[in-house]
Design an enzyme around this catalytic site. Structure first.
Site, mmCIF file in Angstrom:
data_model
loop_
_atom_site.group_PDB
_atom_site.id
_atom_site.type_symbol
_atom_site.label_atom_id
_atom_site.label_comp_id
_atom_site.label_asym_id
_atom_site.label_seq_id
_atom_site.Cartn_x
_atom_site.Cartn_y
_atom_site.Cartn_z
ATOM 1 N N GLY A 176 0.644 -1.278 -0.163
ATOM 2 C CA GLY A 176 0.090 0.093 0.092
ATOM 3 C C GLY A 176 0.945 1.218 0.013
ATOM 4 N N GLU B 243 7.866 5.504 -5.993
ATOM 5 C CA GLU B 243 8.655 4.556 -6.706
ATOM 6 C C GLU B 243 10.046 5.128 -6.541
ATOM 7 O OE1 GLU B 243 7.506 1.831 -7.421
ATOM 8 O OE2 GLU B 243 5.357 2.251 -8.128
#
EC number: 2.7.1.21
Length: 216
Positions: free
Chosen positions: A14, A87
């Site tokens: 998550g 990311e």
């Protein structure tokens, strides 16, 4: 005082959802932010969660100087209180250094989100640098589970149904040669043993109870 925070966990924990929640919480208190993303699952300049949430973001390229990008935005009269960097494991080491400089020199909070280690259990360069520089390293509140029910801590790359331990660190979709690639989170034991959920299910389906059809 501004800080550099690294939220890290395995796949399916998550992180991108948390990044979007963080952005929402910050903006709800009249704070202005900039969102950055790299190699998003959508294939575009967005932050996309697995539960379907998605927002636009600035695409991070290998050549982007994050510090200069923020300075440029500020020089045009923009107000920036925080950054959301999704990311972040894919960012170059120097870009992590630039984010630390944003915190120290510009007094802007930076929240990074990313995976710590790759499918080979080796640290991503960006994540390694974040661990070295971050004021705080935070694990996600929700941990994914391995198929066996244990907490999943390792990211496995599956090619044509088999767990692989060699190859390029970054692999998206097809990796060539007609091979199909996907990822699965496993506990350390089953990552080490190379037993994926598919292999486990196949093994169980092959096990049959002794039964003599001639008996009534």
């Amino acid at each position: 005082m501004a800080e550099l925070v690294f939220h890290t966990g395995p796949m399916d924990s998550g992180k991108s959802t948390l990044a979007l929640q963080m952005d929402h919480a910050q903006s709800a208190h009249d704070r202005q932010g900039v969102r950055y993303a790299m190699h998003d699952r959508s294939g575009g300049a967005r932050i996309t969660s697995r539960i379907g949430l998605s927002v636009e973001a600035v695409e991070v390229t290998d050549s982007l100087d994050l510090y200069q990008d923020i300075v440029s935005r500020l020089s045009r009269g923009g107000r920036i209180d925080y950054l959301i960097c999704d990311e972040a494991q894919f960012y170059r080491t120097k870009q992590i250094d630039q984010l630390a400089r944003v915190v120290d020199d510009l007094d802007i909070d930076v929240y990074c989100f990313g995976i710590l280690a790759d499918f080979r259990t080796e640290l991503f360069p960006g994540s390694k640098r974040l661990v070295e520089l971050a004021d705080r390293v935070v694990e996600p509140p929700v941990s994914p589970l391995c198929w066996c029910g244990r907490p999943a801590t390792h990211n496995a790359r599956i090619v044509d149904g088999k767990l692989v331990r060699e190859g390029d660190q970054v692999g998206v979709g097809d990796i060539g040669g007609g091979s199909e690639i996907h990822y699965e989170v496993l506990c350390r034991r089953h990552h080490r043993q190379g037993i994926t959920g598919e292999i486990s299910r196949a093994t169980l389906s092959e096990q049959t109870l002794p039964f003599d059809g001639s008996r009534s």
